[in-house]
Design a protein around this motif. Structure first.
Motif, short mmCIF file in Angstrom:
data_model
loop_
_atom_site.label_atom_id
_atom_site.label_comp_id
_atom_site.label_asym_id
_atom_site.label_seq_id
_atom_site.Cartn_x
_atom_site.Cartn_y
_atom_site.Cartn_z
N GLU A 132 0.86 -1.18 0.00
CA GLU A 132 0.00 0.00 0.00
C GLU A 132 0.90 1.23 0.00
N ALA A 133 0.54 2.20 -0.81
CA ALA A 133 1.33 3.43 -0.88
C ALA A 133 0.43 4.57 -1.35
N GLN A 134 0.93 5.80 -1.21
CA GLN A 134 0.15 6.96 -1.59
C GLN A 134 0.15 7.19 -3.11
N SER A 135 1.16 6.67 -3.79
CA SER A 135 1.23 6.86 -5.24
C SER A 135 1.33 5.51 -5.94
N GLN A 136 0.93 5.51 -7.18
CA GLN A 136 1.01 4.28 -7.97
C GLN A 136 2.45 3.84 -8.15
N ALA A 137 3.33 4.80 -8.38
CA ALA A 137 4.75 4.48 -8.59
C ALA A 137 5.36 3.86 -7.35
N ALA A 138 5.02 4.39 -6.18
CA ALA A 138 5.57 3.86 -4.93
C ALA A 138 5.07 2.45 -4.67
N ALA A 139 3.77 2.21 -4.90
CA ALA A 139 3.21 0.87 -4.70
C ALA A 139 3.86 -0.12 -5.64
N SER A 140 4.06 0.30 -6.87
CA SER A 140 4.67 -0.59 -7.87
C SER A 140 6.12 -0.91 -7.51
N GLN A 141 6.86 0.10 -7.05
CA GLN A 141 8.25 -0.11 -6.70
C GLN A 141 8.39 -1.03 -5.50
N GLN A 142 7.58 -0.83 -4.47
CA GLN A 142 7.63 -1.69 -3.28
C GLN A 142 7.30 -3.13 -3.65
N LEU A 143 6.30 -3.30 -4.50
CA LEU A 143 5.90 -4.66 -4.90
C LEU A 143 7.01 -5.33 -5.71
N ALA A 144 7.66 -4.56 -6.57
CA ALA A 144 8.73 -5.12 -7.38
C ALA A 144 9.88 -5.61 -6.52
N VAL A 145 10.20 -4.88 -5.45
CA VAL A 145 11.28 -5.28 -4.55
C VAL A 145 10.93 -6.59 -3.84
N LEU A 146 9.70 -6.67 -3.33
CA LEU A 146 9.27 -7.89 -2.63
C LEU A 146 9.31 -9.10 -3.55
N LEU A 147 8.81 -8.95 -4.77
CA LEU A 147 8.77 -10.08 -5.71
C LEU A 147 10.16 -10.47 -6.18
N ALA A 148 11.04 -9.49 -6.34
CA ALA A 148 12.42 -9.79 -6.76
C ALA A 148 13.14 -10.60 -5.69
N THR A 149 12.94 -10.24 -4.43
CA THR A 149 13.56 -10.98 -3.32
C THR A 149 13.01 -12.41 -3.27
N ALA A 150 11.70 -12.54 -3.40
CA ALA A 150 11.08 -13.87 -3.36
C ALA A 150 11.52 -14.72 -4.54
N THR A 151 11.62 -14.11 -5.71
CA THR A 151 12.04 -14.85 -6.90
C THR A 151 13.46 -15.36 -6.76
N LYS A 152 14.34 -14.54 -6.18
CA LYS A 152 15.73 -14.96 -5.97
C LYS A 152 15.80 -16.14 -5.03
N GLN A 153 15.02 -16.12 -3.95
CA GLN A 153 14.99 -17.26 -3.02
C GLN A 153 14.51 -18.52 -3.71
#
Length: 242
Positions: free
Chosen positions: A66-87
């Motif tokens: 959850e974030a105040q802007s679309q860009a922030a929400a997208s960036q946070q989600l990308a980081v979480l998925l990248a970490t999970a994908t690497k694992q």
């Protein structure tokens, strides 16, 4: 020079027509008679089936932001998925791929956008239930388990279908001979065969609530058990009784 009269010409033409008709009738009498019916036909079906364990697990892990802007929400989600994908990529015996992904706005009572939500999925798949469960538990601090489903791998299905082919062939032959004798015939021959194989699809899993558990050193991974599914091979065909 005298020419033949019209009467003579007409007579000759009539004789020619009569000769031609006589030839056609003679030729028709020497044609082979129509082929006789090949026999009494019957359509039968036989099925062989076996219950086999589901050997593959698919675990869907989801991240939400959850974030105040679309860009922030997208960036946070990308980081979480990248970490999970690497694992997931570093785990032996487990394959993974991305699942559903979406970013959408939230609105206040007046319909004005007051924030943005994001949700993305990572899907783990493995025939090693214990390894998949352990990996999902380790990843659960960043992404939550949202769905677990068990399936039968293509290799296991094909192996079972190959075993059932001989059984279904024997069942078809036995049914054909029984039907022939029941109707007063001594035997049969096969005119046509069609074979198909299918596995019964287990009930569709209901999505579970998002579960997030802290990964602790003494935490025990949840045991996974897939259950069974029925694999079947069917033969339908036409036989000629004699």
């Amino acid at each position: 020079m005298r020419f033949p009269s019209t009467r003579i010409i007409t007579h000759c033409a009539a004789q020619a027509v009569l000769c031609l008709l006589a030839f056609n009738v003679h030729a028709a009498t020497h044609e082979s008679p129509p082929a006789l019916a090949s026999g009494t036909r019957m359509t039968l079906q036989a099925t062989a089936s076996a219950e086999v364990p589901l050997d593959t697990v698919r675990i869907t892990l989801a991240a939400e932001t959850e974030a105040q802007s679309q860009a922030a929400a997208s960036q946070q989600l990308a980081v979480l998925l990248a970490t999970a994908t690497k694992q997931a990529q570093d785990a032996a015996g487990i394959t993974s791929h991305t699942g559903n992904y979406g970013i959408w706005p939230s609105r206040d009572h007046a319909g004005k956008i007051n924030g943005w939500h994001g949700r993305g999925e990572i899907v783990l798949q493995s025939r090693d239930f214990a390894a998949a469960s352990a990996l999902a538990t380790r990843m659960n601090s960043d992404v939550a388990i949202s769905n677990i489903v068990f399936v039968l791998s293509r290799q296991a299905r094909q192996a079972q279908e190959h075993k059932l082919v001989r059984q279904v062939a024997q069942a078809f032959r036995a049914r054909a001979l029984e039907a022939a004798k029941a109707f007063g015939f001594s035997g049969y021959r096969i005119a046509q065969l069609d074979m198909s194989g299918a596995g019964a699809v287990p009930p569709a899993p209901h999505p579970v609530p998002m579960m997030r558990m802290a990964a602790k050193a003494d935490e025990v991974d949840a045991p996974l058990q897939g259950g069974n599914v029925v694999v079947s091979v069917s033969v339908s065909g036409t036989i000629v009784l004699h």
